[in-house]
Design an enzyme around this catalytic site. Structure first.
Site, PDB file in Angstrom:
ATOM      1  N   GLY A  28       0.840  -1.203   0.000  1.00 39.01           N
ATOM      2  CA  GLY A  28       0.000   0.000   0.000  1.00 39.01           C
ATOM      3  C   GLY A  28       0.871   1.248   0.000  1.00 39.01           C
ATOM      4  O   GLY A  28       0.688   2.159  -0.826  1.00 39.01           O
ATOM      5  N   HIS A  29       1.838   1.294   0.904  1.00 41.97           N
ATOM      6  CA  HIS A  29       2.760   2.434   0.940  1.00 41.97           C
ATOM      7  C   HIS A  29       3.497   2.571  -0.414  1.00 41.97           C
ATOM      8  O   HIS A  29       3.679   3.676  -0.930  1.00 41.97           O
ATOM      9  CB  HIS A  29       3.824   2.241   2.021  1.00 41.97           C
ATOM     10  CG  HIS A  29       3.290   2.179   3.429  1.00 41.97           C
ATOM     11  ND1 HIS A  29       3.401   1.056   4.211  1.00 41.97           N
ATOM     12  CD2 HIS A  29       2.645   3.095   4.179  1.00 41.97           C
ATOM     13  CE1 HIS A  29       2.868   1.298   5.404  1.00 41.97           C
ATOM     14  NE2 HIS A  29       2.389   2.519   5.404  1.00 41.97           N
TER      15      HIS A  29
ATOM     16  N   LYS B  77      -7.433   3.930   1.759  1.00 42.74           N
ATOM     17  CA  LYS B  77      -7.684   2.969   2.837  1.00 42.74           C
ATOM     18  C   LYS B  77      -8.052   3.701   4.124  1.00 42.74           C
ATOM     19  O   LYS B  77      -8.912   3.269   4.869  1.00 42.74           O
ATOM     20  CB  LYS B  77      -6.444   2.109   3.049  1.00 42.74           C
ATOM     21  CG  LYS B  77      -6.714   0.987   3.985  1.00 42.74           C
ATOM     22  CD  LYS B  77      -5.618   0.777   4.949  1.00 42.74           C
ATOM     23  CE  LYS B  77      -6.093  -0.003   6.099  1.00 42.74           C
ATOM     24  NZ  LYS B  77      -5.472   0.488   7.308  1.00 42.74           N
ATOM     25  N   ASP B  78      -7.386   4.813   4.374  1.00 47.11           N
ATOM     26  CA  ASP B  78      -7.709   5.659   5.534  1.00 47.11           C
ATOM     27  C   ASP B  78      -8.562   6.812   5.020  1.00 47.11           C
ATOM     28  O   ASP B  78      -8.118   7.966   4.949  1.00 47.11           O
ATOM     29  CB  ASP B  78      -6.417   6.138   6.192  1.00 47.11           C
ATOM     30  CG  ASP B  78      -5.590   4.972   6.698  1.00 47.11           C
ATOM     31  OD1 ASP B  78      -5.905   4.449   7.760  1.00 47.11           O
ATOM     32  OD2 ASP B  78      -4.642   4.560   5.999  1.00 47.11           O
TER      33      ASP B  78
ATOM     34  N   VAL C 190      -4.746  -0.684  -1.736  1.00 47.73           N
ATOM     35  CA  VAL C 190      -4.083  -1.905  -2.216  1.00 47.73           C
ATOM     36  C   VAL C 190      -4.500  -3.059  -1.308  1.00 47.73           C
ATOM     37  O   VAL C 190      -4.510  -2.908  -0.075  1.00 47.73           O
ATOM     38  CB  VAL C 190      -2.553  -1.726  -2.199  1.00 47.73           C
ATOM     39  CG1 VAL C 190      -1.843  -3.041  -2.479  1.00 47.73           C
ATOM     40  CG2 VAL C 190      -2.137  -0.665  -3.206  1.00 47.73           C
TER      41      VAL C 190
ATOM     42  N   SER D 167      -1.975  -3.546   5.389  1.00 47.10           N
ATOM     43  CA  SER D 167      -1.819  -2.681   6.565  1.00 47.10           C
ATOM     44  C   SER D 167      -0.639  -3.165   7.386  1.00 47.10           C
ATOM     45  O   SER D 167      -0.390  -4.376   7.477  1.00 47.10           O
ATOM     46  CB  SER D 167      -3.095  -2.751   7.421  1.00 47.10           C
ATOM     47  OG  SER D 167      -2.844  -2.189   8.698  1.00 47.10           O
TER      48      SER D 167
ATOM     49  N   ARG E 161      -0.573  -3.247  10.404  1.00 41.05           N
ATOM     50  CA  ARG E 161      -1.130  -3.985  11.542  1.00 41.05           C
ATOM     51  C   ARG E 161      -1.466  -5.436  11.189  1.00 41.05           C
ATOM     52  O   ARG E 161      -1.652  -6.252  12.092  1.00 41.05           O
ATOM     53  CB  ARG E 161      -2.377  -3.276  12.086  1.00 41.05           C
ATOM     54  CG  ARG E 161      -2.046  -1.956  12.781  1.00 41.05           C
ATOM     55  CD  ARG E 161      -3.216  -1.424  13.565  1.00 41.05           C
ATOM     56  NE  ARG E 161      -2.820  -0.347  14.467  1.00 41.05           N
ATOM     57  CZ  ARG E 161      -2.941   0.956  14.196  1.00 41.05           C
ATOM     58  NH1 ARG E 161      -3.452   1.340  13.035  1.00 41.05           N
ATOM     59  NH2 ARG E 161      -2.557   1.866  15.077  1.00 41.05           N
TER      60      ARG E 161
HETATM   61  P1  AMP Z   1       0.472   4.547   7.710  1.00 39.24           P
HETATM   62  O1  AMP Z   1       1.903   4.137   7.647  1.00 39.24           O
HETATM   63  O2  AMP Z   1      -0.444   3.428   8.103  1.00 39.24           O
HETATM   64  O3  AMP Z   1       0.251   5.810   8.479  1.00 39.24           O
HETATM   65  O4  AMP Z   1       0.046   4.884   6.217  1.00 39.24           O
HETATM   66  C1  AMP Z   1       0.748   5.822   5.453  1.00 39.24           C
HETATM   67  C2  AMP Z   1      -0.017   6.098   4.191  1.00 39.24           C
HETATM   68  O5  AMP Z   1      -0.187   4.888   3.462  1.00 39.24           O
HETATM   69  C3  AMP Z   1      -1.424   6.652   4.464  1.00 39.24           C
HETATM   70  O6  AMP Z   1      -1.720   7.653   3.498  1.00 39.24           O
HETATM   71  C4  AMP Z   1      -2.291   5.435   4.263  1.00 39.24           C
HETATM   72  O7  AMP Z   1      -3.613   5.745   3.866  1.00 39.24           O
HETATM   73  C5  AMP Z   1      -1.552   4.736   3.141  1.00 39.24           C
HETATM   74  N1  AMP Z   1      -1.927   3.316   3.102  1.00 39.24           N
HETATM   75  C6  AMP Z   1      -1.894   2.434   4.128  1.00 39.24           C
HETATM   76  N2  AMP Z   1      -2.370   1.235   3.743  1.00 39.24           N
HETATM   77  C7  AMP Z   1      -2.729   1.378   2.445  1.00 39.24           C
HETATM   78  C8  AMP Z   1      -3.294   0.509   1.458  1.00 39.24           C
HETATM   79  N3  AMP Z   1      -3.598  -0.761   1.741  1.00 39.24           N
HETATM   80  N4  AMP Z   1      -3.514   0.988   0.217  1.00 39.24           N
HETATM   81  C9  AMP Z   1      -3.221   2.275  -0.083  1.00 39.24           C
HETATM   82  N5  AMP Z   1      -2.683   3.147   0.780  1.00 39.24           N
HETATM   83  C10 AMP Z   1      -2.440   2.708   2.023  1.00 39.24           C
END
Ligand code: AMP
Length: 278
Positions: A37-38, A148-149, A175, A184, A186
């Site tokens: 996703g990232h 996703k968020d 993704v 994720s 998590r």
């Molecule tokens: P985080 O590290 O969880 O704070 O996420 C950082 C960025 O990655 C945020 O903009 C999230 O929305 C995005 N993100 C996290 N998981 C996904 C995913 N499965 N698909 C697309 N973007 C994602």
């Protein structure tokens, strides 16, 4: 070769020559433990911009006292190596929790009130405060966030718009793993049984999107019934909302809607959402 910088001063020093040379700058804020996703955000930033900056900071301000800040996965070396392979120019990972502001809070009203905002008091203040500081430090032309968020994306859009921040907020599609579970950081905390149970979340969203006939209350009830009956899943919320305001919808609606869910699977809290359209 990716440059790793640990302070605001270093980040500004490294980015200044690019800015002076007229390079466009794409920025992807993350909390690390990087997954596909990232990396989809990183790719989008690379396609649109000359220089790509990724931040890695596990933001203490966005975790509640009983949440998983301490156990959140962290591996800066592995993350930096992945970003190097993906051609990222600069990784900004502030060295300590001292990066988090102590006297200023950015508080976005309205869209923060329900859903994640209601379940996690103070969460979006923490997100907006840190993202504002990151944007101020990096000064990107475009910043990339995942759908996703979904609520977070709307909160940050509102912040950037209302504060006239000179940045374009770019949304990137969610993704998913092959069985539909949203990627994720998590997910790594799920046992094999929990991982299997978690597939009920995207399955319920897909079912409701597939049968969407415009009746928001009916869709919400189906979603709740399905997830309340799913083994190993403890539902936090399931709502069908206006995609722009996140006001809950009732009855038959003319336009699109957004279904959003949060649930615990074991000790892991997962969120997901899907667009409902004809
Ligand atoms: P985080 O590290 O969880 O704070 O996420 C950082 C960025 O990655 C945020 O903009 C999230 O929305 C995005 N993100 C996290 N998981 C996904 C995913 N499965 N698909 C697309 N973007 C994602």
């Amino acid at each position: 070769m990716t440059r790793l910088v640990r302070t605001v001063g270093q980040a500004r020093e490294i980015l200044e020559p690019h800015r002076r040379a007229g390079a466009s700058l794409g920025f992807v804020p993350t909390m690390g433990a990087l997954h596909d996703g990232h990396l989809s955000l990183v790719r989008a930033a690379g396609q649109d911009n000359d220089v790509v900056v990724v931040s890695i900071f596990v933001n203490p301000l966005q975790f509640g006292p009983d949440e998983d800040f301490a156990s959140y996965p962290r591996d800066l070396d592995a993350d930096t190596a992945v970003l190097d392979r993906h051609g990222v120019d600069v990784v900004f990972s502030p060295a300590s929790a001292g990066f988090a502001p102590t006297t200023v809070t950015v508080c976005v009203a309205g869209v923060t009130e329900r859903l994640e905002g209601a379940s996690r008091p103070g969460h979006f203040d923490g997100v907006a405060t840190i993202v504002a500081k990151l944007l101020h430090t990096v000064g990107p032309d475009r910043a990339y966030f995942g759908e996703k968020d979904y609520q977070q994306l709307l909160v940050l859009r509102a912040m950037a718009r209302d504060l006239a921040m000179p940045v374009e907020i770019v949304a990137c599609p969610t993704v998913r793993e092959p069985d539909g579970l949203a990627a994720s950081s998590r997910n790594a905390g799920l046992s094999p049984d929990e991982r299997a149970a978690a597939a009920a979340l995207p399955a319920a969203l897909r079912a409701v999107a597939g049968s969407w006939g415009g009746d928001a209350g009916y869709a919400r009830d189906c979603l709740r019934r399905t997830l309340e009956a799913a083994p190993g899943v403890r539902l936090d919320y399931a709502e069908v909302c206006d995609p722009e305001t996140l006001e809950p919808l009732e009855g038959v609606v003319g336009g699109p809607a957004q279904a959003l869910i949060a649930a615990h699977v074991g000790a892991t809290r997962l969120i997901d959402n899907i667009r409902l359209e004809p």
